[in-house]
Design a protein around this motif. Structure first.
Motif, mmCIF file in Angstrom:
data_model
loop_
_atom_site.group_PDB
_atom_site.id
_atom_site.type_symbol
_atom_site.label_atom_id
_atom_site.label_comp_id
_atom_site.label_asym_id
_atom_site.label_seq_id
_atom_site.Cartn_x
_atom_site.Cartn_y
_atom_site.Cartn_z
ATOM 1 N N ASP A 32 -18.792 -35.564 8.520
ATOM 2 C CA ASP A 32 -20.037 -34.811 8.685
ATOM 3 C C ASP A 32 -19.760 -33.319 8.784
ATOM 4 O OD1 ASP A 32 -21.467 -37.152 8.614
ATOM 5 O OD2 ASP A 32 -21.692 -37.305 10.801
ATOM 6 N N PHE A 33 -18.686 -32.962 9.458
ATOM 7 C CA PHE A 33 -18.312 -31.556 9.575
ATOM 8 C C PHE A 33 -17.973 -30.980 8.202
ATOM 9 C CE2 PHE A 33 -15.000 -28.297 10.151
ATOM 10 C CZ PHE A 33 -15.719 -27.384 10.897
ATOM 11 N N GLY A 34 -17.242 -31.746 7.397
ATOM 12 C CA GLY A 34 -16.889 -31.299 6.052
ATOM 13 C C GLY A 34 -18.120 -31.130 5.164
ATOM 14 N N LYS A 35 -19.063 -32.065 5.251
ATOM 15 C CA LYS A 35 -20.300 -31.962 4.465
ATOM 16 C C LYS A 35 -21.110 -30.736 4.877
ATOM 17 C CE LYS A 35 -20.829 -36.906 3.661
ATOM 18 N NZ LYS A 35 -21.613 -38.101 4.009
ATOM 19 N N GLY A 36 -21.177 -30.500 6.172
ATOM 20 C CA GLY A 36 -21.907 -29.332 6.663
ATOM 21 C C GLY A 36 -21.268 -28.035 6.204
ATOM 22 N N LEU A 37 -19.947 -27.983 6.243
ATOM 23 C CA LEU A 37 -19.227 -26.790 5.804
ATOM 24 C C LEU A 37 -19.424 -26.560 4.309
ATOM 25 C CD1 LEU A 37 -17.358 -24.587 6.857
ATOM 26 C CD2 LEU A 37 -15.433 -26.043 6.278
ATOM 27 N N LYS A 38 -19.394 -27.634 3.527
ATOM 28 C CA LYS A 38 -19.595 -27.529 2.083
ATOM 29 C C LYS A 38 -21.007 -27.035 1.770
ATOM 30 C CE LYS A 38 -18.808 -30.312 -2.034
ATOM 31 N NZ LYS A 38 -18.467 -31.660 -2.518
ATOM 32 N N SER A 39 -21.998 -27.568 2.485
ATOM 33 C CA SER A 39 -23.383 -27.141 2.295
ATOM 34 C C SER A 39 -23.559 -25.675 2.687
ATOM 35 C CB SER A 39 -24.309 -28.026 3.123
ATOM 36 O OG SER A 39 -25.623 -27.567 3.061
ATOM 37 N N PHE A 40 -22.911 -25.269 3.766
ATOM 38 C CA PHE A 40 -22.988 -23.881 4.220
ATOM 39 C C PHE A 40 -22.416 -22.940 3.164
ATOM 40 C CE2 PHE A 40 -20.921 -20.307 6.420
ATOM 41 C CZ PHE A 40 -22.031 -19.734 6.997
ATOM 42 N N LYS A 41 -21.254 -23.282 2.610
ATOM 43 C CA LYS A 41 -20.638 -22.440 1.586
ATOM 44 C C LYS A 41 -21.517 -22.368 0.341
ATOM 45 C CE LYS A 41 -15.804 -22.988 2.877
ATOM 46 N NZ LYS A 41 -14.495 -23.473 2.427
ATOM 47 N N LYS A 42 -22.134 -23.491 -0.026
ATOM 48 C CA LYS A 42 -23.008 -23.522 -1.205
ATOM 49 C C LYS A 42 -24.211 -22.606 -0.997
ATOM 50 C CE LYS A 42 -25.948 -26.617 -3.825
ATOM 51 N NZ LYS A 42 -26.582 -27.934 -3.841
ATOM 52 N N ASN A 43 -24.819 -22.672 0.170
ATOM 53 C CA ASN A 43 -25.983 -21.829 0.449
ATOM 54 C C ASN A 43 -25.623 -20.357 0.514
ATOM 55 O OD1 ASN A 43 -27.850 -23.925 0.493
ATOM 56 N ND2 ASN A 43 -27.509 -24.323 2.659
ATOM 57 N N ILE A 44 -24.456 -20.041 1.032
ATOM 58 C CA ILE A 44 -24.004 -18.648 1.067
ATOM 59 C C ILE A 44 -23.806 -18.145 -0.359
ATOM 60 C CG2 ILE A 44 -22.076 -17.143 1.707
ATOM 61 C CD1 ILE A 44 -23.892 -17.784 4.015
ATOM 62 N N ALA A 45 -23.235 -18.974 -1.227
ATOM 63 C CA ALA A 45 -23.016 -18.577 -2.614
ATOM 64 C C ALA A 45 -24.348 -18.386 -3.340
ATOM 65 C CB ALA A 45 -22.173 -19.624 -3.328
ATOM 66 N N GLU A 46 -25.342 -19.224 -3.029
ATOM 67 C CA GLU A 46 -26.658 -19.084 -3.656
ATOM 68 C C GLU A 46 -27.360 -17.811 -3.194
ATOM 69 O OE1 GLU A 46 -28.825 -22.614 -2.814
ATOM 70 O OE2 GLU A 46 -27.704 -23.830 -4.247
ATOM 71 N N ASP A 47 -27.150 -17.416 -1.948
ATOM 72 C CA ASP A 47 -27.777 -16.203 -1.435
ATOM 73 C C ASP A 47 -27.194 -14.955 -2.082
ATOM 74 O OD1 ASP A 47 -29.441 -17.629 0.169
ATOM 75 O OD2 ASP A 47 -28.311 -17.301 2.019
ATOM 76 N N ASP A 48 -25.945 -15.022 -2.532
ATOM 77 C CA ASP A 48 -25.311 -13.866 -3.143
ATOM 78 C C ASP A 48 -25.831 -13.590 -4.546
ATOM 79 O OD1 ASP A 48 -23.839 -13.444 -0.903
ATOM 80 O OD2 ASP A 48 -22.023 -14.418 -1.657
ATOM 81 N N THR A 49 -26.343 -14.608 -5.224
ATOM 82 C CA THR A 49 -26.847 -14.406 -6.585
ATOM 83 C C THR A 49 -28.204 -13.720 -6.519
ATOM 84 O OG1 THR A 49 -27.875 -16.589 -6.623
ATOM 85 C CG2 THR A 49 -25.643 -16.420 -7.498
ATOM 86 N N PRO A 50 -28.458 -12.748 -7.406
ATOM 87 C CA PRO A 50 -29.747 -12.052 -7.365
ATOM 88 C C PRO A 50 -30.876 -12.984 -7.793
ATOM 89 C CG PRO A 50 -28.468 -11.337 -9.257
ATOM 90 C CD PRO A 50 -27.584 -12.229 -8.444
ATOM 91 N N ALA A 51 -32.013 -12.805 -7.183
ATOM 92 C CA ALA A 51 -33.178 -13.634 -7.486
ATOM 93 C C ALA A 51 -33.773 -13.215 -8.826
ATOM 94 C CB ALA A 51 -34.210 -13.496 -6.387
ATOM 95 N N GLN A 52 -34.247 -14.180 -9.576
ATOM 96 C CA GLN A 52 -34.894 -13.908 -10.849
ATOM 97 C C GLN A 52 -36.294 -13.378 -10.576
ATOM 98 O OE1 GLN A 52 -33.439 -14.143 -13.765
ATOM 99 N NE2 GLN A 52 -31.538 -14.910 -12.856
ATOM 100 N N PRO A 53 -36.696 -12.279 -11.209
ATOM 101 C CA PRO A 53 -38.045 -11.772 -10.985
ATOM 102 C C PRO A 53 -39.075 -12.747 -11.547
ATOM 103 C CG PRO A 53 -36.965 -10.536 -12.725
ATOM 104 C CD PRO A 53 -35.944 -11.462 -12.145
ATOM 105 N N THR A 54 -40.134 -12.944 -10.800
ATOM 106 C CA THR A 54 -41.187 -13.839 -11.248
ATOM 107 C C THR A 54 -42.340 -13.005 -11.780
ATOM 108 O OG1 THR A 54 -42.142 -13.882 -9.039
ATOM 109 C CG2 THR A 54 -40.576 -15.630 -9.595
ATOM 110 N N GLN A 55 -43.030 -13.562 -12.729
ATOM 111 C CA GLN A 55 -44.153 -12.855 -13.334
ATOM 112 C C GLN A 55 -45.414 -13.237 -12.569
ATOM 113 O OE1 GLN A 55 -45.034 -13.879 -17.385
ATOM 114 N NE2 GLN A 55 -45.540 -11.761 -17.866
#
Length: 85
Positions: A32-55
């Motif tokens: 469970d600790f490993g899954k949580g750490l993996k999810s945390f890293k994934k979310n941090i990586a997603e936050d670093d990518t710029p958001a696509q502008p919406t129309q």
């Protein structure tokens, strides 16, 4: 006195096993600790990518107020002050 002997380590291991109840709970906790750490890293990586502008599109039923007109929602609400009991 500075280092722990094998008997100290065995006592610590026995206490840990009694507290956590054996290998199955420890392995599930670590999984469970490993899954949580993996999810945390994934979310941090997603936050670093710029958001696509919406129309932004306006709904056809929305009518913007005309300049100079006052709508009911724009009028201030006046309330009486509270009276002491």
């Amino acid at each position: 006195m500075g280092s722990m002997s094998i008997w100290h380590w065995l006592i610590v291991l026995a206490v840990v096993l009694v507290l956590f109840g054996g290998g199955s709970k420890i392995s599930s906790l670590m999984g469970d600790f490993g899954k949580g750490l993996k999810s945390f890293k994934k979310n941090i990586a997603e936050d670093d990518t710029p958001a696509q502008p919406t129309q932004v599109t306006q709904d056809a039923s929305y009518h913007a107020p005309q300049p100079g007109s006052v709508s009911a929602a724009a009028e201030p609400v006046v309330r009486e002050p509270a009276r002491p009991v």
